[in-house]
Enzyme design. Structure first.
Site, mmCIF file in Angstrom:
data_model
loop_
_atom_site.group_PDB
_atom_site.id
_atom_site.type_symbol
_atom_site.label_atom_id
_atom_site.label_comp_id
_atom_site.label_asym_id
_atom_site.label_seq_id
_atom_site.Cartn_x
_atom_site.Cartn_y
_atom_site.Cartn_z
ATOM 1 N N LYS A 180 38.664 44.439 37.495
ATOM 2 C CA LYS A 180 38.039 43.121 37.357
ATOM 3 C C LYS A 180 36.795 43.229 36.452
ATOM 4 C CE LYS A 180 41.000 42.286 40.709
ATOM 5 N NZ LYS A 180 42.302 41.738 40.611
HETATM 6 C C1 LIG Z 1 42.953 41.883 42.207
HETATM 7 C C2 LIG Z 1 43.387 40.686 42.905
HETATM 8 C C3 LIG Z 1 43.367 40.591 44.297
HETATM 9 C C4 LIG Z 1 43.046 41.756 45.179
HETATM 10 O O1 LIG Z 1 41.750 42.233 45.020
HETATM 11 P P1 LIG Z 1 41.316 43.609 45.743
HETATM 12 O O2 LIG Z 1 39.827 43.612 45.624
HETATM 13 O O3 LIG Z 1 41.957 44.724 44.975
HETATM 14 O O4 LIG Z 1 41.776 43.549 47.144
HETATM 15 C C5 LIG Z 1 43.713 39.389 44.874
HETATM 16 N N1 LIG Z 1 44.077 38.326 44.131
HETATM 17 C C6 LIG Z 1 44.126 38.384 42.786
HETATM 18 C C7 LIG Z 1 44.523 37.175 42.005
HETATM 19 C C8 LIG Z 1 43.802 39.567 42.122
HETATM 20 O O5 LIG Z 1 43.872 39.625 40.787
#
Ligand SMILES: *Cc1c(COP(=O)(O)O)cnc(C)c1O
Length: 381
Positions: A180
């Site tokens: 992210k």
């Molecule tokens: C990455 C992601 C998640 C999960 O996030 P984590 O922090 O890895 O649990 C959930 N929803 C979306 C749309 C994502 O891109």
């Protein structure tokens, strides 16, 4: 090799983690509280609650919104699978709706068609950082008396109609996974506008414990905690929070840099009729967590061949966003479901490298290599 992504971490973050370790307070404590306060201020949300990742954030959001056994929650299938999984965790059923072909975001009209008397909530996703039409979904939820929850895993630093994602709804969930825009290793945050949700989220993330460690530590009278309901251990650590505070200070700069790179790609590809560029509408501002383009039917080469050729030339790429209903974990339950737009976007989109800092020559290498593969007459100028 040009990777698809890499986190922007410097000496600042390393020093912050180092300093925190030496304080002796390493799990949820003062740094977590500081990170929450700064995150709430940054997003313009009333409250922020740090948790271990966005999946656990979504799980707790489902619980406090009162979603449970027998309920239906409308969400896109085209999203990372954690979106749908969070609905399953509370015993509810994900009802997959279509996305819009130009924004990859949930289509309010298609979502409305799938509302039944069991529907309790709509879980929208700001796909790869592009805000969904939040107002349209607020309207829909008001009309049918539903909860609106935002999966903003990818959308930290994005904004919608002049305010930051995190400030528009009762429950908004963020991720700080390295893929992210800012990262704490793993990590998550829930912003909320409701005091009652805020209090319950803080209980649920720490075993349902009525008095947290920090309060007991600082107390000058003996206090005993009660475990008021069955909670979870979804804590973020102070080491992670210290890193998050440094990342947050850089977020606006990171987003500005990402946008420059995305717009350099747009500029390079805009004349090619078989490429559909990311659609950023007026008053929608994406952090470009990923840069995804859709290859129309008139594209002379198959998407997978393009990806292989890119890889052979040292450039990583990824396929379009997954469809949860096509994964083994969901396939059997959704064998009759067809989502033509979502499936087509998954099969014919390609995500190109985008990270900060990205050198001019890396950006032009991606552009020139991509163009030399898909446009046979292309010559570098
Ligand atoms: C990455 C992601 C998640 C999960 O996030 P984590 O922090 O890895 O649990 C959930 N929803 C979306 C749309 C994502 O891109």
């Amino acid at each position: 090799m040009i990777p698809i992504a890499k986190p922007y971490l410097t000496q600042d973050e390393a020093q912050a983690a180092y300093d925190t370790i030496l304080t002796g307070w390493i799990t949820q404590g003062p740094k977590v509280q500081e990170f929450e306060e700064k995150f709430a201020t940054y997003t313009g949300a009333k409250y922020a609650v740090a948790v271990s990742n966005c999946t656990t954030a979504l799980h707790l959001a489902m619980i406090v919104a009162g979603i449970g056994e027998g309920d239906e929650v409308i969400c896109p299938s085209m999203s990372y699978i954690a979106t749908a999984n969070a609905i399953k965790y509370v015993g509810a059923t994900p009802v997959f709706a279509e996305v819009q072909p130009n924004t990859y975001n949930l289509d309010p009209d298609d979502a409305e068609k799938r509302i039944t008397d069991k529907t309790k909530a709509i879980l929208i996703v700001h796909q790869i950082g592009m805000p969904a039409d939040i107002d349209a979904f607020h309207e829909l939820c008001e009309k049918y008396n539903l909860k609106l929850i935002e999966d903003a895993a990818c959308a930290v630093g994005s904004s919608y109609k002049g305010s930051k994602i995190g400030s528009h709804s009762e429950l908004v969930c963020f991720s700080f996974h390295p893929r992210k825009v800012i990262s704490t290793g793993d990590g998550g945050m829930i912003t909320t506008s409701r005091e009652d949700y805020y209090q319950r989220l803080k209980l649920l993330r720490q075993h349902g414990m009525s008095v947290n460690d920090r309060v007991r530590h600082e107390a000058n009278k003996v206090i005993f905690e009660d475990h008021v309901e069955i909670g979870y251990n979804y804590r973020l650590t102070d080491i992670q929070a210290a890193v998050g505070i440094k990342q947050l200070e850089k977020l606006d700069w990171i987003v500005a840099e990402r946008r420059k790179i995305a717009y350099a790609y747009n500029e390079a590809f805009k004349g090619i009729d078989f490429i559909q560029l990311p659609a950023e509408e007026e008053e929608y501002l994406s952090n470009f967590q990923s840069y995804s383009i859709y290859l129309k039917e008139s594209c002379p080469l198959d998407r997978n061949i393009i990806m292989q050729e890119l890889l052979d030339k040292g450039i990583a790429s990824r396929r379009g966003i997954m469809n949860s209903h096509r994964e083994s974990a969901y396939k059997k339950l959704y064998s009759n479901l067809v989502l033509p737009v979502s499936e087509d976007l998954q099969d014919n989109s390609v995500i190109l490298p985008l990270f900060v800092p990205m050198e001019e020559k890396e950006i032009s290498s991606v552009i020139n290599t991509f163009l030399s593969i898909v446009v046979p007459t292309f010559t570098t100028t």
